[in-house]
Design a protein around this motif. Structure first.
Motif, PDB file in Angstrom:
ATOM      1  N   ALA A   1      53.843  44.052  23.187  1.00  0.00           N
ATOM      2  CA  ALA A   1      54.097  45.255  23.864  1.00  0.00           C
ATOM      3  C   ALA A   1      53.558  46.423  22.787  1.00  0.00           C
ATOM      4  CB  ALA A   1      55.348  45.507  24.599  1.00  0.00           C
ATOM      5  N   GLU A   2      53.677  46.457  21.759  1.00  0.00           N
ATOM      6  CA  GLU A   2      53.589  47.523  20.892  1.00  0.00           C
ATOM      7  C   GLU A   2      52.106  47.254  20.271  1.00  0.00           C
ATOM      8  OE1 GLU A   2      56.682  47.410  18.042  1.00  0.00           O
ATOM      9  OE2 GLU A   2      58.214  47.763  19.585  1.00  0.00           O
ATOM     10  N   ALA A   3      51.265  46.345  20.846  1.00  0.00           N
ATOM     11  CA  ALA A   3      50.015  45.955  20.132  1.00  0.00           C
ATOM     12  C   ALA A   3      49.037  47.017  20.694  1.00  0.00           C
ATOM     13  CB  ALA A   3      49.580  44.595  20.323  1.00  0.00           C
ATOM     14  N   SER A   4      48.079  47.293  19.636  1.00  0.00           N
ATOM     15  CA  SER A   4      46.939  48.084  19.926  1.00  0.00           C
ATOM     16  C   SER A   4      45.927  47.390  20.794  1.00  0.00           C
ATOM     17  CB  SER A   4      46.473  48.907  18.607  1.00  0.00           C
ATOM     18  OG  SER A   4      45.197  49.390  19.219  1.00  0.00           O
ATOM     19  N   VAL A   5      45.504  47.947  22.199  1.00  0.00           N
ATOM     20  CA  VAL A   5      44.781  47.077  22.995  1.00  0.00           C
ATOM     21  C   VAL A   5      43.353  47.724  22.891  1.00  0.00           C
ATOM     22  CG1 VAL A   5      44.160  46.033  25.249  1.00  0.00           C
ATOM     23  CG2 VAL A   5      46.692  46.505  24.464  1.00  0.00           C
ATOM     24  N   VAL A   6      42.447  46.904  22.795  1.00  0.00           N
ATOM     25  CA  VAL A   6      41.027  47.422  22.679  1.00  0.00           C
ATOM     26  C   VAL A   6      40.181  46.900  23.928  1.00  0.00           C
ATOM     27  CG1 VAL A   6      40.962  48.310  20.238  1.00  0.00           C
ATOM     28  CG2 VAL A   6      40.114  46.122  21.139  1.00  0.00           C
ATOM     29  N   PRO A   7      39.212  47.569  24.468  1.00  0.00           N
ATOM     30  CA  PRO A   7      38.566  46.989  25.633  1.00  0.00           C
ATOM     31  C   PRO A   7      37.874  45.640  25.450  1.00  0.00           C
ATOM     32  CG  PRO A   7      37.434  48.868  25.092  1.00  0.00           C
ATOM     33  CD  PRO A   7      38.710  48.800  24.122  1.00  0.00           C
ATOM     34  N   ASN A   8      37.273  45.477  24.379  1.00  0.00           N
ATOM     35  CA  ASN A   8      36.715  44.100  24.077  1.00  0.00           C
ATOM     36  C   ASN A   8      36.483  43.709  22.675  1.00  0.00           C
ATOM     37  OD1 ASN A   8      34.467  45.783  22.806  1.00  0.00           O
ATOM     38  ND2 ASN A   8      33.767  46.356  24.774  1.00  0.00           N
ATOM     39  N   ALA A   9      36.029  42.572  22.402  1.00  0.00           N
ATOM     40  CA  ALA A   9      35.854  42.323  20.843  1.00  0.00           C
ATOM     41  C   ALA A   9      35.132  42.962  19.968  1.00  0.00           C
ATOM     42  CB  ALA A   9      35.176  40.672  20.837  1.00  0.00           C
ATOM     43  N   GLU A  10      34.124  43.843  20.598  1.00  0.00           N
ATOM     44  CA  GLU A  10      33.239  44.544  19.773  1.00  0.00           C
ATOM     45  C   GLU A  10      34.039  45.945  19.268  1.00  0.00           C
ATOM     46  OE1 GLU A  10      29.402  47.463  20.282  1.00  0.00           O
ATOM     47  OE2 GLU A  10      29.421  45.746  21.528  1.00  0.00           O
ATOM     48  N   ALA A  11      34.890  46.442  20.253  1.00  0.00           N
ATOM     49  CA  ALA A  11      35.890  47.577  19.736  1.00  0.00           C
ATOM     50  C   ALA A  11      36.735  47.118  18.698  1.00  0.00           C
ATOM     51  CB  ALA A  11      36.176  48.151  20.845  1.00  0.00           C
ATOM     52  N   GLY A  12      37.288  45.708  19.039  1.00  0.00           N
ATOM     53  CA  GLY A  12      38.049  45.181  18.430  1.00  0.00           C
ATOM     54  C   GLY A  12      37.684  44.881  16.580  1.00  0.00           C
ATOM     55  N   ALA A  13      36.502  45.257  16.392  1.00  0.00           N
ATOM     56  CA  ALA A  13      35.917  44.842  15.129  1.00  0.00           C
ATOM     57  C   ALA A  13      36.593  45.823  14.090  1.00  0.00           C
ATOM     58  CB  ALA A  13      34.442  45.142  14.804  1.00  0.00           C
ATOM     59  N   ALA A  14      36.967  47.091  14.422  1.00  0.00           N
ATOM     60  CA  ALA A  14      37.629  48.067  13.634  1.00  0.00           C
ATOM     61  C   ALA A  14      39.029  47.557  13.251  1.00  0.00           C
ATOM     62  CB  ALA A  14      37.501  49.685  14.070  1.00  0.00           C
ATOM     63  N   LEU A  15      39.697  47.118  14.324  1.00  0.00           N
ATOM     64  CA  LEU A  15      40.962  46.733  14.092  1.00  0.00           C
ATOM     65  C   LEU A  15      41.004  45.401  13.187  1.00  0.00           C
ATOM     66  CD1 LEU A  15      42.566  46.664  17.733  1.00  0.00           C
ATOM     67  CD2 LEU A  15      43.007  48.464  16.085  1.00  0.00           C
ATOM     68  N   LEU A  16      39.973  44.504  13.255  1.00  0.00           N
ATOM     69  CA  LEU A  16      40.130  43.359  12.667  1.00  0.00           C
ATOM     70  C   LEU A  16      39.789  43.557  11.003  1.00  0.00           C
ATOM     71  CD1 LEU A  16      40.764  40.617  13.277  1.00  0.00           C
ATOM     72  CD2 LEU A  16      38.062  40.052  13.652  1.00  0.00           C
ATOM     73  N   ALA A  17      38.977  44.807  10.933  1.00  0.00           N
ATOM     74  CA  ALA A  17      38.743  45.006   9.526  1.00  0.00           C
ATOM     75  C   ALA A  17      39.948  45.748   8.803  1.00  0.00           C
ATOM     76  CB  ALA A  17      37.654  46.160   9.647  1.00  0.00           C
ATOM     77  N   GLU A  18      40.782  46.480   9.621  1.00  0.00           N
ATOM     78  CA  GLU A  18      42.038  46.829   9.126  1.00  0.00           C
ATOM     79  C   GLU A  18      42.884  45.788   8.840  1.00  0.00           C
ATOM     80  OE1 GLU A  18      45.255  48.879   7.965  1.00  0.00           O
ATOM     81  OE2 GLU A  18      43.379  49.936   8.055  1.00  0.00           O
ATOM     82  N   ALA A  19      43.130  44.824   9.690  1.00  0.00           N
ATOM     83  CA  ALA A  19      43.886  43.604   9.488  1.00  0.00           C
ATOM     84  C   ALA A  19      43.384  42.886   8.317  1.00  0.00           C
ATOM     85  CB  ALA A  19      43.979  42.679  10.875  1.00  0.00           C
ATOM     86  N   ALA A  20      42.018  42.478   8.079  1.00  0.00           N
ATOM     87  CA  ALA A  20      41.697  42.146   6.960  1.00  0.00           C
ATOM     88  C   ALA A  20      42.148  42.786   5.837  1.00  0.00           C
ATOM     89  CB  ALA A  20      40.250  41.703   7.161  1.00  0.00           C
ATOM     90  N   ALA A  21      41.984  43.878   5.816  1.00  0.00           N
ATOM     91  CA  ALA A  21      42.336  44.665   4.478  1.00  0.00           C
ATOM     92  C   ALA A  21      43.940  44.519   4.209  1.00  0.00           C
ATOM     93  CB  ALA A  21      42.078  46.250   4.679  1.00  0.00           C
ATOM     94  N   GLN A  22      44.519  44.362   5.163  1.00  0.00           N
ATOM     95  CA  GLN A  22      46.080  44.042   4.848  1.00  0.00           C
ATOM     96  C   GLN A  22      46.366  42.760   4.525  1.00  0.00           C
ATOM     97  OE1 GLN A  22      48.970  45.744   7.636  1.00  0.00           O
ATOM     98  NE2 GLN A  22      47.438  47.460   8.219  1.00  0.00           N
ATOM     99  N   ALA A  23      45.386  41.864   4.912  1.00  0.00           N
ATOM    100  CA  ALA A  23      45.513  40.526   4.642  1.00  0.00           C
ATOM    101  C   ALA A  23      45.016  40.320   3.026  1.00  0.00           C
ATOM    102  CB  ALA A  23      44.553  39.580   5.311  1.00  0.00           C
ATOM    103  N   LYS A  24      44.298  41.180   2.617  1.00  0.00           N
ATOM    104  CA  LYS A  24      44.037  41.207   1.407  1.00  0.00           C
ATOM    105  C   LYS A  24      45.111  41.780   0.487  1.00  0.00           C
ATOM    106  CE  LYS A  24      39.052  41.183   1.569  1.00  0.00           C
ATOM    107  NZ  LYS A  24      37.603  42.049   1.122  1.00  0.00           N
ATOM    108  N   MET A  25      45.886  42.538   0.979  1.00  0.00           N
ATOM    109  CA  MET A  25      47.113  43.159   0.282  1.00  0.00           C
ATOM    110  C   MET A  25      48.237  42.232   0.366  1.00  0.00           C
ATOM    111  SD  MET A  25      46.835  47.195   0.922  1.00  0.00           S
ATOM    112  CE  MET A  25      47.093  47.058   2.763  1.00  0.00           C
ATOM    113  N   ASN A  26      48.083  41.058   0.835  1.00  0.00           N
ATOM    114  CA  ASN A  26      49.297  39.834   1.240  1.00  0.00           C
ATOM    115  C   ASN A  26      50.178  40.399   1.951  1.00  0.00           C
ATOM    116  OD1 ASN A  26      47.885  38.017  -0.386  1.00  0.00           O
ATOM    117  ND2 ASN A  26      48.637  39.139  -2.241  1.00  0.00           N
ATOM    118  N   VAL A  27      50.108  41.328   3.102  1.00  0.00           N
ATOM    119  CA  VAL A  27      50.992  41.754   4.228  1.00  0.00           C
ATOM    120  C   VAL A  27      51.116  40.698   5.181  1.00  0.00           C
ATOM    121  CG1 VAL A  27      51.348  43.475   5.873  1.00  0.00           C
ATOM    122  CG2 VAL A  27      50.578  43.964   3.568  1.00  0.00           C
TER     123      VAL A  27
END
Length: 102
Positions: free
Chosen positions: A38-64
């Motif tokens: 319920a607290e997730a950021s929802v984007v309209p499609n996978a193309e718009a999700g690319a920026a969210l996925l980039a943020e997540a990938a950066a946090q994955a590199k920081m071992n979060v």
């Protein structure tokens, strides 16, 4: 084996697993992580999700978190309902109780 349908044009959220607890988590609007879809950021499609996925990938590199990816959701419901059955199970929470070993 049947191929999964292409779901790129549906609303999406980013999910991953918390590295410390192993919990299923969702990327929030504030770029944090929540166990609640319920607290997730929802984007309209996978193309718009690319920026969210980039943020997540950066946090994955920081071992979060580990293994972030986009999942399609039905955002006409509150909270958003994952389209795929596997993701509905993950969103519902653990399927076993966390009991200490005897």
């Amino acid at each position: 084996m049947a191929k999964a349908p292409k779901l790129d044009s549906q609303p999406q959220v980013v999910t991953a697993n918390d590295l410390k607890s192993g919990d299923v988590v969702y990327l929030t609007r504030a770029a944090g992580w929540s166990r609640h879809i319920a607290e997730a950021s929802v984007v309209p499609n996978a193309e718009a999700g690319a920026a969210l996925l980039a943020e997540a990938a950066a946090q994955a590199k920081m071992n979060v978190i580990v293994a972030p990816y986009l999942i399609p959701v039905d955002d006409s419901m509150t909270p958003p309902l994952p389209v795929q059955f596997r993701e509905r199970i993950r969103a519902a929470g653990p399927t076993i109780e966390n009991t200490p070993a005897a």
